[in-house]
Scaffold this motif. Structure first.
Motif, mmCIF file in Angstrom:
data_model
loop_
_atom_site.group_PDB
_atom_site.id
_atom_site.type_symbol
_atom_site.label_atom_id
_atom_site.label_comp_id
_atom_site.label_asym_id
_atom_site.label_seq_id
_atom_site.Cartn_x
_atom_site.Cartn_y
_atom_site.Cartn_z
ATOM 1 N N PRO A 14 0.808 -1.208 0.000
ATOM 2 C CA PRO A 14 0.000 0.000 0.000
ATOM 3 C C PRO A 14 0.844 1.261 0.000
ATOM 4 O O PRO A 14 1.935 1.295 0.551
ATOM 5 C CB PRO A 14 -0.819 -0.118 1.284
ATOM 6 N N GLY A 15 0.357 2.273 -0.622
ATOM 7 C CA GLY A 15 0.977 3.590 -0.629
ATOM 8 C C GLY A 15 -0.124 4.618 -0.716
ATOM 9 O O GLY A 15 -1.239 4.310 -1.151
ATOM 10 N N GLU A 34 -0.761 -8.276 5.619
ATOM 11 C CA GLU A 34 0.459 -9.076 5.558
ATOM 12 C C GLU A 34 0.897 -9.617 6.911
ATOM 13 O O GLU A 34 1.908 -10.313 7.002
ATOM 14 C CB GLU A 34 1.587 -8.265 4.930
ATOM 15 N N ARG A 35 0.124 -9.344 7.960
ATOM 16 C CA ARG A 35 0.491 -9.877 9.272
ATOM 17 C C ARG A 35 0.519 -11.401 9.245
ATOM 18 O O ARG A 35 -0.366 -12.034 8.671
ATOM 19 C CB ARG A 35 -0.499 -9.423 10.341
ATOM 20 N N ILE A 74 9.900 -16.626 0.739
ATOM 21 C CA ILE A 74 9.103 -17.339 -0.266
ATOM 22 C C ILE A 74 7.761 -17.743 0.329
ATOM 23 O O ILE A 74 6.717 -17.596 -0.309
ATOM 24 C CB ILE A 74 9.871 -18.559 -0.812
ATOM 25 N N ASN A 75 7.771 -18.217 1.559
ATOM 26 C CA ASN A 75 6.537 -18.602 2.238
ATOM 27 C C ASN A 75 5.605 -17.397 2.367
ATOM 28 O O ASN A 75 4.411 -17.497 2.084
ATOM 29 C CB ASN A 75 6.879 -19.172 3.620
ATOM 30 N N ALA A 76 6.145 -16.240 2.756
ATOM 31 C CA ALA A 76 5.334 -15.033 2.891
ATOM 32 C C ALA A 76 4.762 -14.605 1.541
ATOM 33 O O ALA A 76 3.595 -14.232 1.442
ATOM 34 C CB ALA A 76 6.158 -13.904 3.502
ATOM 35 N N LEU A 80 0.819 -14.246 0.644
ATOM 36 C CA LEU A 80 0.241 -12.978 0.190
ATOM 37 C C LEU A 80 -0.439 -13.132 -1.162
ATOM 38 O O LEU A 80 -1.506 -12.567 -1.399
ATOM 39 C CB LEU A 80 1.304 -11.890 0.133
ATOM 40 N N LEU A 81 0.183 -13.897 -2.053
ATOM 41 C CA LEU A 81 -0.435 -14.147 -3.357
ATOM 42 C C LEU A 81 -1.759 -14.890 -3.189
ATOM 43 O O LEU A 81 -2.767 -14.538 -3.810
ATOM 44 C CB LEU A 81 0.516 -14.946 -4.249
ATOM 45 N N ALA A 82 -1.780 -15.891 -2.320
ATOM 46 C CA ALA A 82 -3.012 -16.652 -2.078
ATOM 47 C C ALA A 82 -4.089 -15.759 -1.463
ATOM 48 O O ALA A 82 -5.263 -15.843 -1.838
ATOM 49 C CB ALA A 82 -2.719 -17.841 -1.163
ATOM 50 N N ALA A 83 -3.698 -14.876 -0.545
ATOM 51 C CA ALA A 83 -4.667 -13.962 0.070
ATOM 52 C C ALA A 83 -5.232 -13.008 -0.976
ATOM 53 O O ALA A 83 -6.439 -12.733 -0.990
ATOM 54 C CB ALA A 83 -4.015 -13.179 1.204
ATOM 55 N N GLY A 84 -4.382 -12.509 -1.862
ATOM 56 C CA GLY A 84 -4.853 -11.624 -2.928
ATOM 57 C C GLY A 84 -5.785 -12.335 -3.891
ATOM 58 O O GLY A 84 -6.810 -11.781 -4.291
#
Length: 90
Positions: A14-15, A34-35, A74-76, A80-84
């Motif tokens: 985010p920005g 991203e927590r 890589i795990n993060a 994040l990709l899966a959450a998106g």
């Protein structure tokens, strides 16, 4: 950003200007939390990874539940990709 990526939409950090720029160009924007993304196992979805500030120095870890071996970044990224993708499917 390439014109193809801007037309398709993307998941970014985010920005302050991102939502306005996305609306202007007709691209969907949504923030993903991203927590705990580095601590959650991508295989069993349990939070078994290194925690707190001490855990920041640990780059690779094995899940205590399923035994899968992960690299923190890589795990993060996969989480994040899966959450998106889940958010876009809603």
């Amino acid at each position: 950003m390439s014109s193809l990526a801007s037309k398709a939409g993307c998941i970014c950090t985010p920005g302050p200007s991102r939502p306005k720029a996305c609306v202007h160009s007709g691209v969907c924007f949504d923030e993903v939390d991203e927590r705990c993304s580095a601590q959650t196992c991508i295989c069993c979805n349990r939070r078994t990874g290194p925690k707190c500030r001490e855990g920041l120095g640990i780059r690779e870890w094995a899940c205590g539940e399923c035994g899968a071996y992960h690299h923190r970044n890589i795990n993060a990224a996969v989480n994040l990709l899966a959450a998106g993708c889940r958010r876009l499917a809603e």
